[in-house]
Write a protein that holds these residues in place. Structure first.
Motif, PDB file in Angstrom:
ATOM      1  N   ASN A  32      -4.496  -7.454   2.163  1.00  0.00           N
ATOM      2  CA  ASN A  32      -4.198  -6.811   0.894  1.00  0.00           C
ATOM      3  C   ASN A  32      -4.294  -7.780  -0.278  1.00  0.00           C
ATOM      4  N   THR A  33      -5.503  -8.323  -0.437  1.00  0.00           N
ATOM      5  CA  THR A  33      -5.753  -9.184  -1.593  1.00  0.00           C
ATOM      6  C   THR A  33      -7.002  -8.696  -2.295  1.00  0.00           C
ATOM      7  N   LEU A  34      -7.069  -9.021  -3.554  1.00  0.00           N
ATOM      8  CA  LEU A  34      -8.233  -8.592  -4.335  1.00  0.00           C
ATOM      9  C   LEU A  34      -9.515  -9.170  -3.742  1.00  0.00           C
TER      10      LEU A  34
ATOM     11  N   ALA B 231      -2.410 -10.949  -4.724  1.00  0.00           N
ATOM     12  CA  ALA B 231      -1.921  -9.990  -3.722  1.00  0.00           C
ATOM     13  C   ALA B 231      -1.769  -8.608  -4.340  1.00  0.00           C
ATOM     14  N   LEU B 232      -2.214  -7.590  -3.562  1.00  0.00           N
ATOM     15  CA  LEU B 232      -2.130  -6.205  -4.026  1.00  0.00           C
ATOM     16  C   LEU B 232      -0.940  -5.522  -3.365  1.00  0.00           C
ATOM     17  N   ARG B 233      -0.052  -4.918  -4.167  1.00  0.00           N
ATOM     18  CA  ARG B 233       1.101  -4.201  -3.629  1.00  0.00           C
ATOM     19  C   ARG B 233       1.054  -2.750  -4.085  1.00  0.00           C
ATOM     20  N   LEU B 234       1.338  -1.824  -3.169  1.00  0.00           N
ATOM     21  CA  LEU B 234       1.442  -0.411  -3.544  1.00  0.00           C
ATOM     22  C   LEU B 234       2.742  -0.188  -4.296  1.00  0.00           C
ATOM     23  N   THR B 235       2.711   0.618  -5.331  1.00  0.00           N
ATOM     24  CA  THR B 235       3.957   1.066  -5.958  1.00  0.00           C
ATOM     25  C   THR B 235       4.464   2.252  -5.143  1.00  0.00           C
TER      26      THR B 235
ATOM     27  N   ARG C 118      -3.915   1.330 -13.642  1.00  0.00           N
ATOM     28  CA  ARG C 118      -3.700   2.219 -14.787  1.00  0.00           C
ATOM     29  C   ARG C 118      -2.961   3.490 -14.367  1.00  0.00           C
ATOM     30  N   ASN C 119      -3.282   3.979 -13.162  1.00  0.00           N
ATOM     31  CA  ASN C 119      -2.628   5.188 -12.670  1.00  0.00           C
ATOM     32  C   ASN C 119      -1.235   4.914 -12.106  1.00  0.00           C
ATOM     33  N   GLY C 120      -0.860   3.607 -12.086  1.00  0.00           N
ATOM     34  CA  GLY C 120       0.460   3.253 -11.579  1.00  0.00           C
ATOM     35  C   GLY C 120       0.559   3.296 -10.062  1.00  0.00           C
ATOM     36  N   TYR C 121      -0.587   3.127  -9.367  1.00  0.00           N
ATOM     37  CA  TYR C 121      -0.558   3.174  -7.895  1.00  0.00           C
ATOM     38  C   TYR C 121      -0.356   1.793  -7.270  1.00  0.00           C
ATOM     39  N   VAL C 122      -0.853   0.725  -7.933  1.00  0.00           N
ATOM     40  CA  VAL C 122      -0.740  -0.613  -7.345  1.00  0.00           C
ATOM     41  C   VAL C 122      -0.296  -1.634  -8.391  1.00  0.00           C
ATOM     42  N   GLN C 123       0.215  -2.751  -7.866  1.00  0.00           N
ATOM     43  CA  GLN C 123       0.528  -3.890  -8.727  1.00  0.00           C
ATOM     44  C   GLN C 123      -0.257  -5.072  -8.207  1.00  0.00           C
ATOM     45  N   LEU C 124      -0.776  -5.881  -9.145  1.00  0.00           N
ATOM     46  CA  LEU C 124      -1.500  -7.074  -8.744  1.00  0.00           C
ATOM     47  C   LEU C 124      -0.625  -8.280  -9.081  1.00  0.00           C
ATOM     48  N   VAL C 125      -0.118  -8.956  -8.031  1.00  0.00           N
ATOM     49  CA  VAL C 125       0.717 -10.144  -8.232  1.00  0.00           C
ATOM     50  C   VAL C 125      -0.110 -11.337  -7.773  1.00  0.00           C
ATOM     51  N   SER C 126      -0.468 -12.209  -8.719  1.00  0.00           N
ATOM     52  CA  SER C 126      -1.512 -13.231  -8.540  1.00  0.00           C
ATOM     53  C   SER C 126      -2.703 -12.583  -7.847  1.00  0.00           C
TER      54      SER C 126
ATOM     55  N   VAL D  83      -5.436   3.916   0.713  1.00  0.00           N
ATOM     56  CA  VAL D  83      -5.332   4.109   2.163  1.00  0.00           C
ATOM     57  C   VAL D  83      -5.412   2.755   2.872  1.00  0.00           C
ATOM     58  N   HIS D  84      -6.333   1.906   2.396  1.00  0.00           N
ATOM     59  CA  HIS D  84      -6.483   0.572   2.989  1.00  0.00           C
ATOM     60  C   HIS D  84      -5.181  -0.234   2.860  1.00  0.00           C
ATOM     61  N   LEU D  85      -4.611  -0.225   1.666  1.00  0.00           N
ATOM     62  CA  LEU D  85      -3.381  -0.995   1.436  1.00  0.00           C
ATOM     63  C   LEU D  85      -2.242  -0.459   2.293  1.00  0.00           C
ATOM     64  N   ARG D  86      -2.180   0.882   2.396  1.00  0.00           N
ATOM     65  CA  ARG D  86      -1.088   1.507   3.152  1.00  0.00           C
ATOM     66  C   ARG D  86      -1.179   1.132   4.635  1.00  0.00           C
ATOM     67  N   ARG D  87      -2.394   1.107   5.155  1.00  0.00           N
ATOM     68  CA  ARG D  87      -2.616   0.799   6.573  1.00  0.00           C
ATOM     69  C   ARG D  87      -2.092  -0.593   6.930  1.00  0.00           C
ATOM     70  N   HIS D  88      -2.321  -1.540   6.013  1.00  0.00           N
ATOM     71  CA  HIS D  88      -1.984  -2.928   6.331  1.00  0.00           C
ATOM     72  C   HIS D  88      -0.623  -3.327   5.792  1.00  0.00           C
ATOM     73  N   GLU D  89       0.030  -2.423   5.087  1.00  0.00           N
ATOM     74  CA  GLU D  89       1.331  -2.732   4.502  1.00  0.00           C
ATOM     75  C   GLU D  89       2.335  -3.028   5.615  1.00  0.00           C
ATOM     76  N   GLY D  90       3.044  -4.152   5.473  1.00  0.00           N
ATOM     77  CA  GLY D  90       4.082  -4.490   6.447  1.00  0.00           C
ATOM     78  C   GLY D  90       3.554  -5.004   7.769  1.00  0.00           C
ATOM     79  N   THR D  91       2.216  -5.168   7.901  1.00  0.00           N
ATOM     80  CA  THR D  91       1.672  -5.728   9.136  1.00  0.00           C
ATOM     81  C   THR D  91       1.516  -7.241   8.969  1.00  0.00           C
ATOM     82  N   SER D  92       1.236  -7.939  10.083  1.00  0.00           N
ATOM     83  CA  SER D  92       1.162  -9.398  10.040  1.00  0.00           C
ATOM     84  C   SER D  92      -0.012  -9.879   9.183  1.00  0.00           C
ATOM     85  N   ASP D  93      -1.075  -9.071   9.116  1.00  0.00           N
ATOM     86  CA  ASP D  93      -2.234  -9.539   8.356  1.00  0.00           C
ATOM     87  C   ASP D  93      -2.226  -9.051   6.899  1.00  0.00           C
TER      88      ASP D  93
END
Lengths: 369, 250
Positions: A316-318, A351-355, A341-349, A301-311
């Motif tokens: 959305n970082t670990l 930064a956390l991204r929702l799948t 493990r559930n395939g919900y997020v990807q960790l790139v360096s 929910v946290h990641l979704r809220r901030h997805e695509g916003t300026s911050d």
């Protein structure tokens, strides 16, 4: 094993199984305390029976003992009906009164008879092989015969009246409405408790009678959700406690009944801890799982809220999760791992991204809440 | 009163019930016509549940008679099904939904005999009727309150009676359960059964029921909803508070 060792264990196992059957219904009716009362007040029945019959071996004594048990229940219920005392207090008032009358009669009239407090409370199973009767040409310990008969009687009673016992215990109102007198069934059960208690009391003492009537059914209650299985498990747990208690008593050179009573307690605690559904450990694991699932949901929910916003870059970082969601770095790391493990997020360096899957999940959660 | 009680599924005459010399029901006369779907309404402490229990002999009667098809309850037991309040039993009891429903058959089976295949089939059918087919083997403590209520209703259906007495079946249930219960009530009525329900929601009385008994220790009014469910009678039963309860209907 010597023959007398086997005989002691057989008597104990028969007592355990015989006690477990009425015990199940006492536990389900929440009237465990009545076993404590009856196992003491049967003494009054035995004393009065002995005065009238003049013979301590007379099988009719069991009728007097059962009468004393039923009298205990009747007097408690009369007290309860005044609505001035609660059920536990009513039982607690009646049974010491009846028990003390028995003790007074004994000390006044039978001064020559030695009443051993240990024998009343703990019995003396070790003597079971010495008290023998001849049945169809073979010599058996009296305990085997008496408890065998009581066990068979209890088995027949529960098999014949299984349906009635179940109905009256679960819903006394419906039992009455359908014409199955709950009072009749109640007194039938109390008679069974009394007869079992007096037979068992003779060999194992009142403490073990109470322990065997209550602890194995209480343990079995945690292990199954079917009544028939609860009865079977209770009998098996009781037998296991009796036999293991016997060997522990031998190893430690302590009173046999005491060791058996201890074992019923240990079996109960084991069930309380380790029962698959209702045990404390299962409960802790269930809570932990629920907590972990909720943490993943909060993360999504946290990641979704901030997805695509300026911050998004900072939020959305670990590293940021520790401030935002108040998690320790370790817990944040574990939760992210779980979400990965559930395939919900990807960790790139960092930064956390929702799948896609994670985004769908987050949207569902947001829609519900 | 010289009424032929055998004409009615239920006839209550001059019924008085007292707890500790305090009347809970006072001289209640009620007749329920065949095929009626009747609500018993009244304020808290009006004796609604007591009336049902007194009919079934579960609480002692101080005075009066109750007839089912003109005979005593003991004679007509098989034709009367009872749904107690859900809170009256221990839902942690080790058994499953089907087994509880099967208890409705016990009256017909009688002492000692075991339930057979036919009883099992009836119990499954009853669960199906309340929308609980898939929960037959579910441990009863794992059911929601509404599902437990439906199991109780299914148990009464399994009794296959002519008269159904239900104590607050709508108490604290979800919307699904409420609809399921209403559907069952209407279905019972369509099959010519007589149903009496202790009810607490005045608003739904005209929608769910065709007969109503207004009770407050005494029977205030009893008859068809359109005839007796009037503001005057409600005021008589509830006192001043009824204005609040009825503001939507004004």
């Amino acid at each position: 094993m010597t023959q007398s060792q086997i005989e002691i264990q057989v008597v104990a196992a028969l007592v355990a199984a015989a006690c477990a059957i009425p015990g199940v219904f006492l536990v389900l009716r929440r009237s465990a305390l009545i076993s404590d009362a009856i196992s003491h007040t049967v003494l009054l029945g035995i004393v009065i029976g002995f005065m009238l019959l003049g013979d301590i071996e007379n099988p009719l004594l069991i009728v007097f003992a059962a009468g004393a048990g039923v009298l205990t229940v009747t007097l408690s219920e009369l007290l309860l009906k005044t609505r001035r005392v609660r059920e536990d207090a009513a039982i607690g008032l009646v049974f010491p009164a009846l028990f003390s009358i028995a003790v007074i009669i004994i000390t006044q009239n039978f001064g020559s008879i030695h009443i051993d407090v240990d024998a009343v409370l703990l019995g003396e199973l070790a003597f079971a092989p010495f008290n023998r009767v001849d049945i169809i040409g073979s010599s058996l310990p009296r305990g085997v015969v008496v408890m065998g008969i009581i066990l068979i009687a209890n088995l027949i009673a529960v098999a014949v009246f299984y349906k009635e016992l179940k109905l009256a215990t679960f819903d006394a109102g419906l039992a009455a409405a359908l014409g199955f007198s709950p009072a009749l069934i109640h007194y039938g059960l109390m008679t069974s408790v009394s007869v079992t208690a007096v037979g068992a009391f003779d060999h194992v003492g009142s403490i073990l009678v109470i322990a065997l009537m209550i602890a194995p059914p209480a343990a079995a209650y945690l292990l199954t959700d079917r009544l028939a299985r609860m009865i079977a498990y209770s009998a098996l747990i009781g037998i296991a406690a009796a036999i293991s208690g016997y060997w522990i008593a031998r190893a430690l050179n302590v009173n046999i009944s005491g060791a058996m009573a201890t074992m019923t307690g240990i079996f109960f605690v084991a069930a309380l801890m380790f029962a698959p559904e209702r045990g404390l450990i299962a409960q802790v694991i269930r809570r932990k799982r629920r907590g972990e699932r909720f943490a993943v949901e909060m993360l999504l929910v946290h990641l979704r809220r901030h997805e695509g916003t300026s911050d998004e870059e900072t939020e959305n970082t670990l590293g940021h999760l520790t401030d935002e969601l108040n998690w320790s770095p370790r817990y944040a790391h574990q939760t992210v791992k779980r979400a990965q493990r559930n395939g919900y997020v990807q960790l790139v360096s960092d930064a956390l991204r929702l799948t896609d899957q994670g985004r769908t999940m987050a949207s569902t959660l947001l829609a519900v809440r | 009163m010289t009424k032929d009680t055998s004409l009615y599924p239920i006839a209550v005459e001059d019924l008085t019930v007292a707890y500790h010399e305090e009347p809970v029901l006072w001289d209640v006369d009620v007749t329920v016509p065949a095929g009626a779907l009747m609500a018993i309404v009244g304020p808290n402490g009006a004796g609604k549940s007591t009336l049902i229990k007194a009919m079934l002999g579960l609480v002692p009667r101080s005075a009066g008679h109750v007839h089912f098809f003109g005979r005593s309850y003991a004679e007509e037991r098989q034709r009367v099904a009872y749904v107690p309040q859900r809170g009256s039993v221990d839902w942690d009891f080790p058994t499953n939904a089907l087994d509880v429903v099967m208890m409705g058959r016990y009256g017909r089976i009688g002492w000692v005999k075991r339930p057979g295949k036919a009883d099992r089939a009836v119990a499954h059918e009853a669960l199906e009727m309340v929308g609980m087919r898939d929960f037959a083997s579910r441990q009863i403590s794992q059911l929601s309150g509404g599902q437990q209520q439906r199991v109780f209703l299914a148990r009464a259906l399994a009794q296959d009676a002519d008269i159904y007495l239900m104590d607050e079946p709508f108490q604290g249930v979800d919307a699904t359960t409420e609809h399921a219960i209403v559907r069952v009530l209407k279905d019972l009525q369509a099959r010519g059964r007589t149903v009496v329900v202790v009810h607490h929601d005045l608003e739904t009385v005209p929608e769910y029921f065709d007969h109503v008994l207004l009770l407050n220790v005494k029977a205030i009014a009893n008859g068809r909803v359109e005839d007796v469910f009037t503001p005057e009678n409600l005021r008589a039963a509830y006192g001043g508070r009824v204005d609040l309860l009825l503001k939507q209907e004004a």
